[in-house]
Write a protein that holds these residues in place. Structure first.
Motif, short mmCIF file in Angstrom:
data_model
loop_
_atom_site.label_atom_id
_atom_site.label_comp_id
_atom_site.label_asym_id
_atom_site.label_seq_id
_atom_site.Cartn_x
_atom_site.Cartn_y
_atom_site.Cartn_z
N LEU A 1 56.12 32.68 44.93
CA LEU A 1 55.76 33.44 43.82
C LEU A 1 56.84 33.42 42.79
O LEU A 1 56.75 33.37 41.71
N ASP A 2 58.11 33.27 43.41
CA ASP A 2 59.30 33.31 42.65
C ASP A 2 59.34 32.10 41.84
O ASP A 2 59.86 31.77 40.88
N GLY A 3 58.95 30.99 42.62
CA GLY A 3 58.95 29.48 42.20
C GLY A 3 57.68 29.18 41.37
O GLY A 3 57.77 28.10 40.77
N GLY A 4 56.86 30.15 40.92
CA GLY A 4 55.78 30.05 39.99
C GLY A 4 54.46 29.85 40.34
O GLY A 4 53.64 29.73 39.69
N ALA A 5 54.07 30.00 41.86
CA ALA A 5 52.85 29.97 42.32
C ALA A 5 52.06 31.32 41.79
O ALA A 5 52.49 32.15 41.73
N ASP A 6 50.69 31.02 41.37
CA ASP A 6 49.96 31.98 40.90
C ASP A 6 49.30 32.85 42.21
O ASP A 6 48.94 34.13 41.99
N PHE A 7 48.92 32.26 43.21
CA PHE A 7 48.63 32.67 44.49
C PHE A 7 49.40 32.39 45.67
O PHE A 7 49.67 31.35 45.51
N PHE A 8 49.14 33.02 46.59
CA PHE A 8 49.85 32.73 47.99
C PHE A 8 48.60 33.16 49.07
O PHE A 8 48.18 34.24 49.22
N PHE A 9 48.13 32.12 49.83
CA PHE A 9 47.06 32.40 50.79
C PHE A 9 47.45 32.11 52.17
O PHE A 9 48.02 30.90 52.27
N ASP A 10 46.94 32.81 53.23
CA ASP A 10 47.17 32.28 54.58
C ASP A 10 45.94 31.38 55.04
O ASP A 10 44.82 32.14 54.69
N LYS A 11 46.15 30.09 55.38
CA LYS A 11 45.15 29.43 56.07
C LYS A 11 44.24 30.07 57.07
O LYS A 11 43.15 29.57 57.03
N SER A 12 44.85 30.86 57.76
CA SER A 12 43.96 31.31 58.99
C SER A 12 42.97 32.53 58.50
O SER A 12 42.16 32.95 59.25
N SER A 13 43.31 33.21 57.36
CA SER A 13 42.62 34.35 57.01
C SER A 13 42.30 34.57 55.58
O SER A 13 41.47 35.34 55.41
N ASP A 14 42.67 33.71 54.80
CA ASP A 14 42.38 33.72 53.44
C ASP A 14 41.40 32.83 52.73
O ASP A 14 41.36 32.89 51.47
N ILE A 15 40.75 32.12 53.43
CA ILE A 15 39.74 31.19 52.82
C ILE A 15 38.75 31.83 51.82
O ILE A 15 38.44 31.41 51.00
N ASP A 16 38.25 33.06 52.12
CA ASP A 16 37.26 33.70 51.48
C ASP A 16 37.95 34.06 50.04
O ASP A 16 37.21 33.98 48.85
N ARG A 17 39.02 34.51 50.09
CA ARG A 17 39.98 34.92 48.86
C ARG A 17 40.02 33.83 47.97
O ARG A 17 40.05 33.90 46.76
N LEU A 18 40.65 32.67 48.64
CA LEU A 18 40.52 31.35 47.80
C LEU A 18 39.41 30.90 47.20
O LEU A 18 39.50 30.78 45.95
N GLU A 19 38.34 31.00 47.89
CA GLU A 19 37.13 30.70 47.30
C GLU A 19 36.63 31.49 46.14
O GLU A 19 36.35 31.18 45.22
N THR A 20 36.82 32.83 46.29
CA THR A 20 36.53 33.79 45.16
C THR A 20 37.35 33.46 44.09
O THR A 20 36.82 33.48 42.82
N ILE A 21 38.63 33.23 44.10
CA ILE A 21 39.62 32.74 42.89
C ILE A 21 38.97 31.57 42.20
O ILE A 21 38.99 31.57 41.00
N VAL A 22 38.79 30.65 43.23
CA VAL A 22 38.23 29.26 42.43
C VAL A 22 36.78 29.71 41.75
O VAL A 22 36.53 29.15 40.34
N ARG A 23 36.01 30.38 42.22
CA ARG A 23 34.79 30.94 41.70
C ARG A 23 35.19 31.54 40.36
O ARG A 23 34.41 31.22 39.07
N GLN A 24 35.88 32.36 40.18
CA GLN A 24 36.32 32.99 38.96
C GLN A 24 36.77 32.21 37.87
O GLN A 24 36.58 32.16 36.44
N LEU A 25 37.92 31.50 38.25
CA LEU A 25 38.30 30.30 37.53
C LEU A 25 37.35 29.31 36.80
O LEU A 25 37.35 28.84 35.67
N ALA A 26 36.40 28.70 37.72
CA ALA A 26 35.41 27.79 37.41
C ALA A 26 34.42 28.47 36.45
O ALA A 26 33.85 27.71 35.60
N ALA A 27 34.22 29.62 36.52
CA ALA A 27 33.32 30.39 35.58
C ALA A 27 33.95 30.69 34.18
O ALA A 27 33.16 31.01 33.32
N GLN A 28 35.14 30.63 34.07
CA GLN A 28 35.75 30.88 32.87
C GLN A 28 35.82 29.60 31.73
O GLN A 28 35.84 28.40 32.21
N PRO A 29 35.52 29.81 30.62
CA PRO A 29 35.38 28.61 29.69
C PRO A 29 37.01 28.00 29.57
O PRO A 29 37.97 28.79 29.77
N HIS A 30 37.15 26.56 29.52
CA HIS A 30 38.34 26.25 29.33
C HIS A 30 39.08 26.23 28.01
O HIS A 30 38.72 25.93 27.28
#
Length: 125
Positions: free
Chosen positions: A96-125
């Protein structure tokens, strides 16, 4: 929207690509197995179509934290999610200090990652 998955594990890359390419608004999911390949793909992205990168921390050669800084120094418009099995507080803080917008754990955060991508894909570019 185009995405990129950068991970040295082909299994992880393919699983994420299959999951994310099924999201409405996602036109393509590029895959890179190293920092060098990711930078090459970004250099070829002259139209700026890549808007989101899922980036592993632990990779041979240039690690994800180093790659994060290189990408953010030239493409501040790209949203980057660190996606790692090393989800300790030190890696989270450095990401996060290096500029990452999000940080996810591979073992438990796949649903959170998918939700974020859905939200971003729905936004106009």
């Amino acid at each position: 929207m185009q995405l990129m998955v950068v991970d040295d594990s082909s299994l992880v890359r393919e699983r994420l690509a299959n999951l994310l390419c099924g999201i409405a608004g996602v036109q393509a999911v590029l895959q890179a197995d190293s920092g060098k390949q990711a930078l090459d793909l970004l250099r070829d992205d002259t139209s700026g179509a890549v808007r989101f990168i899922v980036l592993d921390i632990e990779m041979p050669g240039e690690n994800g934290l180093q790659l994060l800084q290189r990408i953010k120094s030239s493409r501040r418009d790209i949203c980057i999610a660190m996606f790692t099995q090393h989800a300790n507080s030190q890696h989270r803080a450095r990401s996060l200090d290096g500029g990452a917008d999000f940080f996810f754990d591979k073992s438990s955060d796949i649903d959170r990652l998918e939700t974020i991508v859905r939200q971003l894909a729905a936004q106009p570019h």
